[in-house]
Every structure is written in C-alpha cells, then in structure tokens.
Scaffold this motif. Structure first.
Motif: not given
Ligand code: SIN
Length: 330
Positions: A23-27
């Motif tokens: 994952a690179t978004t939604g963190y």
C-alpha cells in the motif's frame, strides 16, 4: 570531528504506517517515532552523530501556524545554543514547501536546516523515506551546505525552500523547482551543489524570529483561487471575517477578472494588502497592468500563492515595511 545533526520529526508519510507493504496510499501518517526512523537507516551513524526528537506527529495537511511556529522556535533555540552543526526536519510532503519557506524567511544562521519527507510510507516496499533521510543528513553535515538558507532534499535532489514545490500527487520525484531547477544533488552519497542559493532571510531575522516564535498564530490571510466567471463575492466574506491581507491566485501572469479587480482595489483602500499571484505552475508574476499598480496590488514575482501568503503574514505580524519585504518577490 564528527558533525552533530539533530532531527526534528513532524510526522508525515516518512513516518507513515500501512497495514499492507504493497500500500502506498490509505496509511496513517506520523505513526512511526523518530528513534525508529533513525534506527531504520543504520548507515546514518557513519555520516554523523545523530540525535532526534519529535515536535509533532501529524499529517501535514492539518498543520497549524502554531505548530509551524513551534518548529521554528525549536530550530531557533538549537541554532542559538550552538550545540548542533545542522538540523534535519522530517515533515509531511503536502505542506513541506510552506513550513520550509517560513523557516527560510526566519533563518539567521549559516548552519544548514534541511527538510525531508517521503511519498511512500515507512512500511511500503521500496519506501523512499530511508534514503531521503540519509541524504538529508548528508546535506546537513556538508560544509558546502552552509549559508544556503533552508533546503529541501528528496529523491537525491537538493532544492531551495523558496523555489521548490510539490508537483505530483503521488510520484517520488514530486519535488521540483520549476523556476530555476534544483540547486544540487546527492550522488551516491556525495553532496554536490550546481549553483548557489540566493539568501532570502528577512532583514533582522533574528529578532523577527524571536517575536514570531513567542506567538501562537499568524494573521488571517486567505488565498482566493481565480477561475472563469469569478465575480469576487468571497472578497467581502474574507474582509468581514477578519482578513488582514489577501492573495489572489489569478490566471496566467496573475491576471484578475475585472469584477474581482474592483473589489480587491476597495480592500486595498481599506488597508488590506493584496498580493497578485498565479495558479499557473511556473513563471514570474510581473506588475503587468497599469491598473494593478494604481490599485496598489503587489505582484508575487517568483513566489507561488502559498509562499506569498506566508511572506505577507510574517510581514504584517512584524510590521515590516513593504520596501523591506517586496524585494523578496523579484
Ligand atoms: C503529509 O503531508 O503529512 C502526508 C503526505 C506525505 O507526507 O506525503
């Protein structure tokens, strides 16, 4: 003697944690502590003696003037004590250019202050944060980085705080300086500068920073974003809601629709300074029209709207004469 570099952590994606390494978004931004960030880059100890502390653990879209001034206050304190050779600030990328520019205006020392961050969370495959942090420490420890104001280092490039901007929502090469380019690079560990950075500290930055860092807010200066069919109705709202100045992000060379221009001219007559900036990605905003000059609008020069806003806020806060600050726009 080994250089002493102190890291001030503000949060952001560089300290972000996601449930999945793909994952690179939604963190969650700002979830990893500063000690963990340093420990993730063991090579740092070969470069300098590194210490760290957390100032905030935030997603930088939420940063307030109070937090930016707190950061500026801590940087000021560290530089005045003289116990460090350089400072690295880890910060979210969304407002990094603003915090870095604010600190650049208030910078009074020759020691480097270097901002860095990341586009991918610390937990991601191919996280960019560890190398960015190592490069930022290398720059902060470099004698060549002295007397260059506040710098921004990401993706192996070194930028001046004044000209750098985030151009891509997701790319690791998001930080660019469209007007002038990067001022240097970190090539395989070697810190190289291509040309000098023009210094833009405010005259009297030492006392200005003392005053500003003892307060918790900056005057309300909204940015109004120009668009077709704009009739300027937000200007009245801004004035009634306490705007002490305004930045109009106009079209092209800071062009303002006629209906908006009339209303902004009235605001200037009421003692509210107005900067004409541009929503275009690059280029200088010049005085352009005689009517803009007659109305008393200030052209933003090379500053983008967000940086023009900070310059106006600082100038209003400290009653700095227009002659002293407008030269930073050219
Ligand atoms: C933030 O600005 O805090 C989140 C985004 C980022 O750091 O890239």
């Amino acid at each position: 003697m080994r250089k002493r570099i102190h890291i001030l952590a503000m949060g952001g994606t560089i300290a972000g944690k996601a449930g999945d390494s793909a994952a690179t978004t939604g963190y969650q931004a700002g979830a990893v502590g500063v000690e963990e960030l340093i420990a993730a880059v063991p090579q740092i100890k070969d470069v300098a003696e590194v210490t760290g502390e957390s100032i905030a653990a935030i997603d930088s879209k939420d940063i307030t003037a109070e937090e930016q001034l707190r950061l500026a206050g801590r940087v000021r304190e560290l530089l005045l004590k003289g116990e460090v050779d350089g400072i690295v600030v880890t910060h979210g990328t969304d407002t990094m250019e603003e915090s870095a520019y604010l600190l650049d205006l208030l910078h009074f020392a020759d020691k480097p202050v270097v901002f860095t961050g990341a586009m991918r969370p610390a937990t991601a495959l191919s996280a960019d944060g560890p190398l960015n942090l190592l490069d930022a420490v290398r720059v902060a420890a470099s004698d060549n980085a002295r007397d260059r104001g506040v710098l921004v280092v990401l993706n192996n490039a070194i930028h001046s705080a004044r000209l750098v901007t985030k151009i891509s929502t997701t790319a690791v090469e998001t930080f660019q300086s469209p007007n002038g380019g990067a001022i240097g690079a970190v090539n395989d560990g070697a810190v190289v500068f291509y040309h000098s950075a023009e210094l833009h500290h405010l005259p009297g930055a030492l006392s200005i920073s003392e005053k500003l860092t003892s307060q918790r807010e900056l005057p309300y200066v909204p940015i109004l974003y120009g668009h077709s069919d704009d009739d300027g109705r937000l200007i009245k709202w801004a004035v009634e809601n306490g705007a002490k100045g305004m930045v109009y992000a106009g079209m092209g060379n800071g062009s303002i629709p006629a209906r908006v221009e009339t209303k902004l001219a009235v605001a200037v007559q009421q003692g509210i300074p107005v900067i004409r900036a541009s929503s275009s990605a690059c280029g200088m905003v010049t005085q352009a029209e005689a009517s803009y000059e007659q109305a008393g609008f200030i052209a933003s020069g090379w500053l983008n709207p967000r940086k023009a806003r900070l310059l106006l806020q600082v100038s209003i806060s400290c009653s700095i004469s227009p002659a002293d600050w407008q030269k930073f726009l050219a």
